[in-house]
Design a protein around this motif. Structure first.
Motif, short mmCIF file in Angstrom:
data_model
loop_
_atom_site.label_atom_id
_atom_site.label_comp_id
_atom_site.label_asym_id
_atom_site.label_seq_id
_atom_site.Cartn_x
_atom_site.Cartn_y
_atom_site.Cartn_z
N LYS A 39 119.91 -4.23 34.70
CA LYS A 39 120.68 -2.98 34.66
C LYS A 39 121.93 -3.22 35.50
O LYS A 39 121.86 -3.88 36.55
N VAL A 40 123.06 -2.71 35.05
CA VAL A 40 124.28 -2.87 35.82
C VAL A 40 124.23 -1.93 37.02
O VAL A 40 124.01 -0.74 36.86
N SER A 41 124.36 -2.52 38.22
CA SER A 41 124.41 -1.64 39.38
C SER A 41 125.80 -1.76 40.00
O SER A 41 126.19 -2.84 40.45
N PRO A 42 126.57 -0.66 39.95
CA PRO A 42 127.98 -0.72 40.32
C PRO A 42 128.20 -1.29 41.73
O PRO A 42 129.16 -2.01 41.96
N PHE A 44 126.64 -3.61 43.17
CA PHE A 44 126.38 -5.05 43.23
C PHE A 44 127.36 -5.82 42.32
O PHE A 44 127.43 -7.03 42.37
N SER A 84 129.11 -1.57 32.72
CA SER A 84 128.06 -0.63 32.31
C SER A 84 127.04 -1.40 31.48
O SER A 84 127.33 -2.50 31.00
N ASP A 85 125.86 -0.79 31.29
CA ASP A 85 124.83 -1.45 30.47
C ASP A 85 125.33 -1.69 29.04
O ASP A 85 125.02 -2.72 28.43
N ASP A 108 114.80 -6.30 33.46
CA ASP A 108 114.50 -4.89 33.25
C ASP A 108 113.90 -4.70 31.84
O ASP A 108 114.54 -5.04 30.85
#
Ligand code: ZN
Length: 330
Positions: A39-42, A44, A84-85, A108
């Protein structure tokens, strides 16, 4: 003027005809055995310059270390993270199409299922367990038996302060062995300063390839590949592969983080030692879509490898290791 226009028109017609008769050439297939579906974590998501570990910064324990300090962004064209995902999925799918690439991916579960649904022939899903706290052996066996997962990975007990031969993991390996599921185990490099930054339990010594010997002895039918090729413990890696005929390695992670001279020295030695048929191509992709091409270029530019040796690393060895059908890639 009219003559020129006619000439241009004629040229255009000829090139159109040529384009129709010669279909665009598909690149030769590639299998990337080490892709993280995250998952894209802003927080990181940062820019990154490949091969950034050319200069290990000298730190001080009294100073607060930041992840950013370890990702050198001082280059002309840093790789950009997906934001973003959706952007990530689009970029990964487009890259797989462009490069004619199939991936072994883990991470994920929701992201993985979306990728698999969007590109069923290009995604081989995996599921990893790195400590008994994550899920029971029964739950893990059920997941494998569902048929969705074809691979066990990434297994990374090193980050949990555990040896891969620790008995608390034995039931999971027994399940993989019974179901004929290949296993990818993280051994070796874990990123610069990881023990200080985010992985307090990480131990460099728990990445020693020899630590696999007991689990291999207990599970003679288990198919293991050593992720990150046990970098930098080359001698142990070579000795382990010599003693255990079914062990393969992947080149993930260090192929884009360490200096290129260091990567080539390591890879060249593995090939020179006779293991060219047991090296798998892997990226350790996380968030930068252009990382695939950057990493593949390392293999393509390796002037000490023949065309056939490159094809083995990029494709043939993975077909053999994962028991795939090469005809399906034609
Ligand atoms: Zn890893």
């Amino acid at each position: 003027m009219k003559k020129i226009a006619l000439f241009v028109l004629a040229l255009f017609t000829v090139s159109c005809a040529l384009a129709q008769t010669t279909p665009p050439k598909r690149p030769l297939p590639i299998i990337d055995v080490h892709v993280h579906a995250m998952k894209v974590s802003p927080g990181f998501a940062v820019e990154m310059c490949p091969w950034f570990l050319r200069d290990m910064p000298g730190g001080d324990p009294t100073q607060n270390l930041q992840m950013r300090a370890f990702l050198n962004t001082d280059c002309v064209d840093p790789l950009q993270p997906a934001k973003s995902d959706e952007e990530m999925q689009k970029a990964v799918l487009a890259t797989m199409e462009r490069l004619n690439m199939t991936i072994v991916a883990y991470g994920d579960p929701q992201i993985l299922r979306k990728w698999k649904k969007a590109a069923p022939d290009r995604v081989i899903p995996g599921i990893g367990v790195s400590s008994p706290n994550e899920m029971s052996v029964q739950a893990f066996t059920d997941s494998l038996s569902s048929g969705f997962y074809k691979v066990m990975g990434e297994v990374a007990p090193q980050y949990q302060g555990l040896s891969p031969s620790d008995m608390s993991l034995d039931g999971y390996f027994a399940a993989a062995e019974k179901l004929n599921i290949p296993v990818g185990i993280h051994m070796g490099t874990g990123g610069n300063g990881m023990a200080n930054l985010t992985q307090a339990k990480y131990r460099a010594s728990l990445g020693r390839p020899f630590l696999l010997e007991d689990v291999l002895a207990r599970h003679p039918k288990l198919k293991i590949w050593v992720m990150h090729a046990g970098y930098p413990m080359l001698d142990e890696m070579i000795a382990l592969m010599g003693a255990n005929a079914y062990v393969y390695v992947d080149l993930a992670g260090f192929i884009w983080s360490y200096p290129q001279a260091e990567i080539h020295a390591y890879l060249k030695r593995l090939v020179q030692a006779g293991f060219g048929k047991r090296i798998l191509y892997g990226t350790d992709f996380m968030m930068w879509p252009k990382l695939f091409e950057a990493s593949i270029s390392v293999i393509e530019n390796a002037d000490y490898l023949s065309f056939d040796q490159k094809r083995d690393i990029l494709f043939n060895n993975a077909v053999r290791f994962f028991r795939l059908d090469a005809n399906k890639f034609k």
